[in-house]
Design an enzyme around this catalytic site. Structure first.
Site, PDB file in Angstrom:
ATOM      1  N   TYR A  90       0.106   2.776   8.361  1.00 21.17           N
ATOM      2  CA  TYR A  90       0.534   2.518   6.987  1.00 21.17           C
ATOM      3  C   TYR A  90       0.303   1.240   6.286  1.00 21.17           C
ATOM      4  O   TYR A  90      -0.728   0.909   5.470  1.00 21.17           O
ATOM      5  CB  TYR A  90       1.892   2.842   6.772  1.00 21.17           C
ATOM      6  CG  TYR A  90       2.008   4.465   6.918  1.00 21.17           C
ATOM      7  CD1 TYR A  90       1.429   5.431   6.224  1.00 21.17           C
ATOM      8  CD2 TYR A  90       2.898   4.783   7.844  1.00 21.17           C
ATOM      9  CE1 TYR A  90       1.358   6.609   6.454  1.00 21.17           C
ATOM     10  CE2 TYR A  90       2.970   6.002   8.148  1.00 21.17           C
ATOM     11  CZ  TYR A  90       2.366   7.344   7.384  1.00 21.17           C
ATOM     12  OH  TYR A  90       2.668   8.368   7.727  1.00 21.17           O
ATOM     13  N   PRO A 103       2.032  12.141   0.634  1.00 17.39           N
ATOM     14  CA  PRO A 103       1.897  13.705   0.540  1.00 17.39           C
ATOM     15  C   PRO A 103       3.041  13.977  -0.591  1.00 17.39           C
ATOM     16  O   PRO A 103       3.717  13.128  -1.150  1.00 17.39           O
ATOM     17  CB  PRO A 103       2.401  14.047   1.968  1.00 17.39           C
ATOM     18  CG  PRO A 103       3.482  12.983   2.402  1.00 17.39           C
ATOM     19  CD  PRO A 103       2.757  11.552   1.905  1.00 17.39           C
ATOM     20  N   HIS A 329       4.857   7.616   2.387  1.00 18.99           N
ATOM     21  CA  HIS A 329       5.081   7.873   3.626  1.00 18.99           C
ATOM     22  C   HIS A 329       5.510   7.141   4.806  1.00 18.99           C
ATOM     23  O   HIS A 329       5.886   7.381   5.765  1.00 18.99           O
ATOM     24  CB  HIS A 329       3.770   8.690   4.139  1.00 18.99           C
ATOM     25  CG  HIS A 329       3.822   9.808   5.050  1.00 18.99           C
ATOM     26  ND1 HIS A 329       4.826  10.052   5.788  1.00 18.99           N
ATOM     27  CD2 HIS A 329       2.891  10.782   5.255  1.00 18.99           C
ATOM     28  CE1 HIS A 329       4.564  10.913   6.683  1.00 18.99           C
ATOM     29  NE2 HIS A 329       3.342  11.555   6.502  1.00 18.99           N
ATOM     30  N   SER A 536      -1.374  19.070   9.953  1.00 16.59           N
ATOM     31  CA  SER A 536      -0.124  18.884  10.205  1.00 16.59           C
ATOM     32  C   SER A 536       0.522  20.052   9.570  1.00 16.59           C
ATOM     33  O   SER A 536       0.398  20.906   8.772  1.00 16.59           O
ATOM     34  CB  SER A 536       0.605  17.706   9.316  1.00 16.59           C
ATOM     35  OG  SER A 536       2.060  17.626   9.539  1.00 16.59           O
TER      36      SER A 536
END
Length: 612
Positions: A90, A103, A329, A536
């Site tokens: 990240y 997301p 996230h 995912s």
């Protein structure tokens, strides 16, 4: 973060505390790396990689030195890979947060009859957030236990304590995940409400009393009226947070020159969360249209400026009933987002004194800031145009049918995704499936490499058009592919997969100021990390679904939510890539899932005929 670490060592895992993340054996990781990559490389590439790996793992070589340093690091740290992983996954990433990183969970479509209904929904939601925050503050959240493979193990709860207390601060080269330390800073007692691209402070505790729902509704109604005032309207500063991270860091330092802006930024950075009251935007309220709305807000012309992307939780309440949550996230994984969101939706299904007016946050905007805003708006618009999202409910069967075949639904769907990609593109590619390592202190995720040699053998047999492979042989290949996928899943969730280990070896070499080892300069290492298929499983028990964008320009993001009799897929790609198309991928996925079912049925039919 000391209090968080303390909790993870003690409260979240019962009296004995959670174990530390293990460090795999160097030879095991190097052997597995070659096995994972062989069928994704040309013969020439693989021969070169084999030599590089051999040299790296040689006795007394650089690999052994780095491994010994990781062993020392594991002794000293609660989790030897956490910082490396957080930066790599990240904080070092310079891409814009919307679509590329953040997301969204899309709530069921709400049916608001009047404007006050959407505010009532928002007040109810805020009330649920405050209730949940009370549970978090009291450390009263029950411990999660693992489900699926190796079920029943207690999991680290640390991620939950970052839901409402962290903030992603942009940096010129690397962002910082800021966690509020209650010992230093007073607990935040306000949320920020975004409405018509304006930001308002909504104090949720006034005179030591938490506002009830009626009070919250009164305050939200005032905010909407204030936001409607044309002459008070300020530029859409939130757009700056949708830009690339380096650009936003630069814009933020320009904003910080003015004390007014510093005060406003401080209020946003310290708030519990954001509630974005969105205007209605268009008649299309399909699952796909709502997913797009959550991911990027539709750009400046719609609700793209009505966001602040650095905050972990942004609850979106659209006047047209399009609602959900967008999450930054870096502080937590999808399952934590799901658990929190399900609590809120269930809370909402179950269930005035004179208040000071909410405050509008002020911004002083120089011509330089106006220029930066135009540039950010333009880039967000490009992202909006580029995203090719397709949300699809597969109704032929769900996880119950797969379980009846004595197969893991997750492994089965992963093989179906491999089949769909191969049908569309005629080759296998590096695939990422996130695997939780919360069985360990401060555990986040590792990668399940789903593009196994066994999956490739199966998808080739299903697509080569030759009649030489019998149905029973194909069935055996499917079992082999699912077994390989399940085995790798168990390796990953028990901390024995290869991605975190290789990352640790690479980053500790950098930390020791060594020349980058050849292993990490090799083309195969680059290919291994180009996750053209990023997948995912995000299961829910409430009617909602998760979605996100691809992680590479020519890739797909594939999120799936298996229910008992259907499966929800959110597939994304970029229009600018001539190689990808989300609707074609969905078609291939549907065909593959039907072919796999027919294979089962024909195998059952054959066994009935054979066994009288």
């Amino acid at each position: 973060l000391d209090s968080l670490f303390y909790y993870c060592h003690h409260a979240s895992s019962g009296p004995r505390g959670l174990p530390k993340l293990p460090l795999p054996d160097l030879k095991d990781t190097l052997d597995m790396y070659l096995r994972c990559m062989k069928h994704l490389l040309t013969e020439e590439q693989f021969n070169k990689t084999q030599n590089v790996v051999k040299q790296f793992g040689a006795p007394g070589g650089v690999g052994e030195l780095l491994q010994s340093k990781l062993v020392e690091r594991r002794e000293k740290k609660a989790n030897w890979v956490y910082e490396y992983w957080l930066n790599d996954m990240y904080l070092n990433n310079r891409l814009a947060l919307p679509v590329n990183s953040s997301p969204a969970m899309v709530f069921p479509q709400q049916h608001f009859r009047a404007p006050i209904d959407s505010l009532r929904f928002a007040a109810h939601l805020i009330s649920g957030v405050l209730e949940y925050k009370t549970l978090l503050d009291a450390r009263a959240l029950p411990v999660d236990y693992a489900r699926g493979q190796l079920a029943g193990t207690p999991l680290c709860m640390e991620q939950y304590y970052r839901l409402f207390t962290s903030y992603r601060l942009p940096g010129p080269e690397r962002d910082t995940l800021v966690a509020q330390e209650s010992s230093v800073m007073p607990e935040p007692e306000h949320i920020i409400v975004a409405c018509k691209n304006q930001f308002f402070v909504l104090d949720v505790v006034i005179n030591f009393r938490r506002l009830n729902e009626r009070d919250l509704l009164t305050q939200l109604d005032k905010i909407v009226k204030m936001a409607d005032s044309e002459e008070e309207r300020l530029p859409p500063i939130g757009l700056l947070t949708s830009d690339g991270r380096t650009e936003w860091a630069e814009s933020r330092s320009v904003l910080m020159r003015e004390s007014t802006n510093r005060d406003s930024l401080d209020m946003i950075e310290r708030c519990l969360c954001l509630v974005c009251l969105d205007d209605a935007s268009g008649h299309d309220l399909s699952d796909t249209a709502r997913a797009l709305r959550m991911l990027h807000g539709g750009g400046l012309a719609k609700n793209g400026g009505n966001r602040w992307y650095d905050k972990p939780m942004q609850f979106v309440v659209g006047a047209d009933g399009c609602c959900g949550v967008v999450c930054e996230h870096s502080p937590f994984e999808g399952i934590v987002l799901v658990q929190c969101t399900e609590y809120l939706l269930k809370y909402m299904a179950a269930s005035v004194s004179e208040l000071p007016a909410p405050r509008r946050l002020r911004w002083k905007c120089t011509p330089e800031i106006h220029k930066l805003l135009s540039s950010s708006a333009e880039k967000l618009q490009r992202l909006v145009r580029n995203l090719d999202m397709h949300v699809h409910k597969f109704h032929d069967y769900g996880k119950e049918f797969i379980k009846q075949q004595k197969m893991s639904p997750d492994a089965y769907i992963q093989v179906a995704l491999q089949l769909a990609y191969y049908r569309c593109h005629g080759r296998p590619v590096s695939t990422y499936e996130s695997a939780s390592i919360r069985r360990f202190q401060e555990g986040r995720v590792d990668n399940i490499r789903s593009a196994t040699p066994e999956a490739l053998a199966f998808v080739k047999a299903m697509t080569d058009g030759k009649l030489s492979t019998s149905e029973s042989e194909k069935m055996e290949m499917l079992y082999n592919a699912i077994t390989a996928q399940t085995k790798y899943t168990i390796l990953a969730i028990t901390g024995m997969a290869i991605d975190n280990h290789l990352l640790g070896l690479r980053d500790i070499a950098h930390e020791l100021k060594m020349e980058k080892p050849d292993l990490f300069k090799d083309e195969a290492y680059f290919i291994s990390n180009q996750f053209i298929l990023s997948t995912s499983q995000v299961p829910t028990t409430v009617e909602m679904f998760c979605c996100y964008g691809p992680v590479v320009p020519n890739g797909y993001g594939a999120c799936y939510n298996p229910q008992s009799d259907h499966i929800i897929f959110s597939v994304s790609s970029f229009h600018e890539s001539p190689q990808t198309c989300s609707s074609e991928f969905i078609k291939a996925l549907e065909q593959g899932l039907r072919d796999m079912r027919d294979l089962h049925l024909s195998a059952c039919f054959m066994s009935i005929r054979v066994c009288p």
